[in-house]
Design an enzyme around this catalytic site. Structure first.
Site, PDB file in Angstrom:
ATOM      1  NE  ARG A 230      57.420  10.343   9.693  1.00 60.05           N
ATOM      2  CZ  ARG A 230      56.909  10.053  10.875  1.00 60.05           C
ATOM      3  NH1 ARG A 230      56.172   8.801  11.092  1.00 60.05           N
ATOM      4  NH2 ARG A 230      56.682  10.984  11.809  1.00 60.05           N
ATOM      5  CD  GLU A 259      52.144   8.825   4.728  1.00 55.86           C
ATOM      6  OE1 GLU A 259      51.856   9.784   5.342  1.00 55.86           O
ATOM      7  OE2 GLU A 259      53.105   7.930   5.150  1.00 55.86           O
ATOM      8  CG  HIS A 286      51.215   7.960   8.794  1.00 59.38           C
ATOM      9  ND1 HIS A 286      52.281   8.793   8.153  1.00 59.38           N
ATOM     10  CD2 HIS A 286      51.785   7.650  10.100  1.00 59.38           C
ATOM     11  CE1 HIS A 286      53.143   8.945   8.927  1.00 59.38           C
ATOM     12  NE2 HIS A 286      52.847   8.425  10.105  1.00 59.38           N
TER      13      HIS A 286
END
Length: 311
Positions: A230, A259, A286
């Site tokens: 993360r 993000e 991601h």
């Protein structure tokens, strides 16, 4: 009576027939809004989610019949665990479904970084042929530190074994887990001996911002860094400072502190822009656990767990 299943995120097409075969009654509503979820969630015994909306006390308060929350993936940082427990709702996730994808992606990024593959590719496309400038490093024989030895950490360690690496693993919540692929170690041992560091821990209150400048400065050797966990665990500013100081030889970043790139703070935007200009930083959006195979495998894991839990 069939248990009703509300699916609020886009899922692989195999999910509905799997659920129906197992005796569930699914409603697939990937375009649903949060307001609409709040209106209808009270009619369902199971809800399957990815990351569309926070699963918080407001939503759970409306889920009066909910028995199981199923997270299609590994991370549960969008789930209010205290509220879930207060409502006596079971939680299942599917790290088994995308662990192989994460292990392979982390390995691919690390090899590309150490061998300067992205830089070399870009140069050759411009008819620049510089062999010495693109001399790489071998992974063979390196000491690799892994933080978090769950499904993802174990998957990465297994793949490192083929490269003759010495793997040291730290996990705050486990002990006695040394195996064929890794040796249990303390953080102090990782700081003293690791040449590569890979993160495989969830985002929690304890890990948010944990891997910061001070953390990187504790390493005795400059390290290559991999984050497929993360982004909020590692502030962008700390990455920049560690790269500028030479504590990081380079970074593989599948995740970022923020993000939604159009929502970066002014300070984050400056740090992100600087990182994008560095040849020893590799990004991906991601997608470490987001392969064609894992997309379908996650469904099988979730349905198997649902069947066992509700039998």
């Amino acid at each position: 009576m069939q248990k009703r299943v509300l699916i609020i995120d886009t899922m692989h097409e195999s999910l509905l027939p799997m659920l129906e075969k197992a005796g569930f009654a699914p409603d697939y509503l990937p375009q649903i809004t949060r307001a609409e979820i709040l209106d209808i969630v009270g009619h369902y015994q199971v809800m399957i989610v990815r990351s569309k909306t926070p699963i918080d006390a407001e939503l759970l308060g409306k889920a009066t019949q909910l028995e199981v929350l199923a997270r299609a993936g590994a991370g549960t940082d969008q789930v209010d665990m205290a509220a879930l427990q207060a409502c006596n709702i079971a939680l299942i996730n599917a790290p088994e479904g995308n662990r192989d994808a994460v292990g392979e992606h982390a390995m691919g990024m690390l090899l590309a970084l150490m061998n300067k593959l992205l830089q070399a590719d870009a140069q050759v496309r411009q008819k620049i042929w510089q062999r010495e400038a693109n001399r790489g490093y071998e992974l063979m024989g390196k000491t690799v530190g892994i933080i978090g030895y769950g499904h993802m950490g174990q998957s990465f360690a297994k793949r490192l074994s083929g490269f003759g690496c010495r793997v040291l693993a730290y996990d705050k919540y486990k002990s006695g887990f040394s195996d064929t692929y890794a040796t249990e170690a303390s953080l102090e041992q990782l700081w003293a001996e690791a040449e590569v560091l890979s993160l495989h821990v969830p985002l929690t209150a304890a890990t948010r911002g944990w891997i910061n400048t001070d953390f990187f400065n504790r390493f005795a050797h400059p390290i290559w860094f991999v984050n497929t966990a993360r982004g909020e665990i590692v502030p962008l500013a700390s990455l920049r400072e560690a790269l500028q100081s030479g504590k990081l030889r380079g970074a593989c970043l599948d995740v970022l502190e923020q993000e939604k790139l159009d929502k970066l703070t002014p300070a984050q935007a400056v740090d992100f822009e600087w990182l994008t200009q560095q040849p020893n930083v590799i990004f991906s959006p991601h997608v470490a656990g987001w392969t064609y195979e894992s997309y379908e495998r996650i469904n099988r894991v979730l349905v198997d767990k649902l069947v066992q839990l509700t039998a």
